[in-house]
Design a protein around this motif. Structure first.
Motif, short mmCIF file in Angstrom:
data_model
loop_
_atom_site.label_atom_id
_atom_site.label_comp_id
_atom_site.label_asym_id
_atom_site.label_seq_id
_atom_site.Cartn_x
_atom_site.Cartn_y
_atom_site.Cartn_z
N ASP A 1 0.87 -1.18 0.10
CA ASP A 1 -0.05 -0.07 0.22
C ASP A 1 0.87 1.39 0.10
O ASP A 1 0.52 2.28 -0.33
CB ASP A 1 -0.91 0.00 1.37
CG ASP A 1 -1.80 -1.23 1.16
OD1 ASP A 1 -2.39 -1.39 0.45
OD2 ASP A 1 -1.76 -1.85 2.43
N LEU A 2 2.04 1.06 0.57
CA LEU A 2 2.89 2.15 0.77
C LEU A 2 4.26 1.83 0.43
O LEU A 2 4.59 0.71 1.01
CB LEU A 2 3.05 2.71 2.28
CG LEU A 2 4.23 3.76 2.60
CD1 LEU A 2 3.96 5.05 1.70
CD2 LEU A 2 3.78 4.11 4.13
N ASP B 1 -1.46 10.06 -13.27
CA ASP B 1 -2.58 9.81 -12.30
C ASP B 1 -3.59 8.66 -12.73
O ASP B 1 -4.49 8.37 -12.20
CB ASP B 1 -3.71 11.26 -11.96
CG ASP B 1 -4.19 11.54 -13.36
OD1 ASP B 1 -3.41 11.41 -14.45
OD2 ASP B 1 -5.13 12.24 -13.39
N GLN B 2 -3.22 8.17 -14.19
CA GLN B 2 -3.93 6.76 -14.61
C GLN B 2 -3.06 5.71 -14.46
O GLN B 2 -3.34 4.65 -14.87
CB GLN B 2 -4.16 7.18 -16.01
CG GLN B 2 -5.23 8.39 -16.31
CD GLN B 2 -6.43 8.33 -15.60
OE1 GLN B 2 -7.12 7.12 -15.43
NE2 GLN B 2 -6.74 9.69 -14.76
N GLY B 3 -1.96 5.91 -13.81
CA GLY B 3 -0.88 4.95 -13.55
C GLY B 3 -1.43 3.67 -12.83
O GLY B 3 -2.16 3.71 -12.09
N VAL B 4 -0.81 2.64 -13.20
CA VAL B 4 -1.27 1.20 -12.59
C VAL B 4 -1.06 1.24 -11.04
O VAL B 4 -1.79 0.64 -10.43
CB VAL B 4 -0.18 0.23 -13.12
CG1 VAL B 4 1.07 0.22 -12.68
CG2 VAL B 4 -0.85 -1.30 -12.87
N PHE B 5 -0.21 2.08 -10.47
CA PHE B 5 0.09 2.08 -8.93
C PHE B 5 -0.77 3.16 -8.34
O PHE B 5 -0.47 3.67 -7.20
CB PHE B 5 1.81 2.14 -8.54
CG PHE B 5 2.20 0.95 -9.43
CD1 PHE B 5 1.89 -0.36 -8.90
CD2 PHE B 5 3.24 1.33 -9.69
CE1 PHE B 5 2.24 -1.37 -9.39
CE2 PHE B 5 4.15 0.00 -10.16
CZ PHE B 5 3.63 -1.31 -9.93
N LYS B 6 -1.68 3.93 -8.76
CA LYS B 6 -2.45 4.99 -8.28
C LYS B 6 -3.25 4.92 -7.04
O LYS B 6 -3.44 5.57 -6.48
CB LYS B 6 -3.40 5.47 -9.53
CG LYS B 6 -4.42 4.62 -9.85
CD LYS B 6 -5.40 5.27 -10.92
CE LYS B 6 -6.58 4.29 -11.30
NZ LYS B 6 -7.30 4.74 -12.52
N CYS C 1 4.65 6.32 -12.77
CA CYS C 1 3.99 5.09 -12.51
C CYS C 1 2.70 5.03 -12.00
O CYS C 1 2.10 4.31 -11.65
CB CYS C 1 4.98 4.11 -12.03
SG CYS C 1 6.35 3.65 -12.93
N GLY C 2 2.09 6.44 -11.43
CA GLY C 2 0.78 6.28 -10.90
C GLY C 2 1.02 6.55 -9.24
O GLY C 2 0.05 7.02 -8.82
#
Lengths: 239, 239
Positions: A92-93, A125-130, A171-172
């Motif tokens: 998560d972080l 902001d559309q990245g996979v890790f958003k 990467c978001g």
């Protein structure tokens, strides 16, 4: 009892007894006390390979002409790399703890980005890790006064833009304001104070709001919409 | 006949047939035609070690607590590092040819800075290399429009500030404006045009003026003198 979180710490320092080592240990302690789950990639301890090469792939689409980005799209990385990718996907972080070397990442950590991250299909902001948060912890030998906007070295938040923006937000990742630890090594007292504020910050890290970077919708054909601050300006105002 | 110069090229790309390889070969050709002396550190070819460790030193002042900067001051680096330092000392101009990876240096080149450079006693315009010139050659996959001040990735000159200013000028180097090669890999035509403009530039590279960064005398106790542009502003105006 607050929600249980998953935290990945990427740690890059050659000396376990260092101030950076103390930051790592403190972080582990805090999160374990809060009953979060913690994983650590201690890059020096792992003898992590820094240099991206052909050997990073179990097979090559084009062995005659090595194009890393092309090969990365095949998703045939060796286990050393896939294991790191899985940890990132799990978290998560993600916290990066490192000393500032030559205004940037120690090579072993730059190599972690070079090899573990790849051109995810969607960006910013559309990245996979958003849905994930990220945080840099940076120690410097020099004092804070040298890293201000008009200081000798320049605004440190802008110096690190290539990492916070160019690696993480790219990467978001939601990017939390960087934790700076200045003049460490100068005195025991400074180191202790830094550790204390690190501890205080981490205790409530999941309540913090990320930097308010622009999103893809803020960009048109001619770049960022008029009147909006650039991401570099946004990050530069933190100091 | 113009003066004979000494040029060191630090090259960091894993594929000799790449566009970056072509930039390297073109540079060698131009300088040899002009009867300058050229040395090349082909970091991938040399299998250059990227990660700074205790093993970089023939003996350690404090083996119990590894402090890199302390050890570097003893000047007891292993030959792999000393050889690179000698090349830098020998050169009139140092050129770095690399692809932009994650908004920065490939790890093998970051490691070159981490291990070869050290905290020279004098900095910036008083730095030990103040008689030498330096030049970055940077290739990107993305087009120029993404790297403008209000482009999606941000001003590329500012992204590279941590290298031009934080590594090169920090040690005294005069910094020439960076050569950018955008969208390479997009088409043969783009690559050819980039190579041509690279060739034209290098032919007269010793006539070029370096960036007009501030000197130590421009800084007082409260930072850069009022009214002066910061070095980041100066470099950012190039785009």
């Amino acid at each position: 009892m607050s929600e249980k979180k998953k935290i990945l710490i990427i740690y890059a320092h050659p000396e376990p007894k260092s101030f950076n080592g103390a930051l790592l240990n403190k972080a582990i302690e805090i999160f374990q006390n809060q009953e979060h789950e913690v994983k650590v990639s201690d890059l020096y301890e792992m003898n992590f390979q820094a240099v991206a090469t052909k050997k990073d792939f179990t097979s090559l689409k084009n062995p005659e002409f090595f194009k890393m980005q092309l090969e990365q799209r095949q998703n045939n990385m060796i286990d050393e790399i896939k294991n790191e990718q899985k940890k990132v996907e799990w978290a998560d972080l993600v916290i990066f703890i490192f000393p500032l070397w030559w205004s940037g990442l120690p090579a072993i950590l730059k190599g972690w980005f070079d090899r573990v991250f790849y051109q995810w299909p969607k960006l910013y902001d559309q990245g996979v890790f958003k849905e994930k948060k990220s945080l840099l912890s940076v120690s410097t030998g020099a004092p804070r006064s040298l890293y201000t906007e008009r200081g000798l070295n320049g605004n440190i938040s802008k110096i690190l833009y290539s990492i916070t923006h160019g690696c993480l937000y790219f990467c978001g990742f939601q990017v939390l304001p960087t934790s700076y630890h200045y003049s460490v090594g100068q005195s025991e007292k400074i180191a202790e104070e830094c550790l204390l504020s690190w501890e205080e910050r981490l205790k409530n890290i999941f309540d913090e709001k990320p930097l308010n970077f622009n999103g893809l919708k803020d960009y048109g054909e001619r770049g960022l919409s008029q009147g909006k601050k650039t991401d570099l300006e946004i990050i530069g105002e933190l100091l």
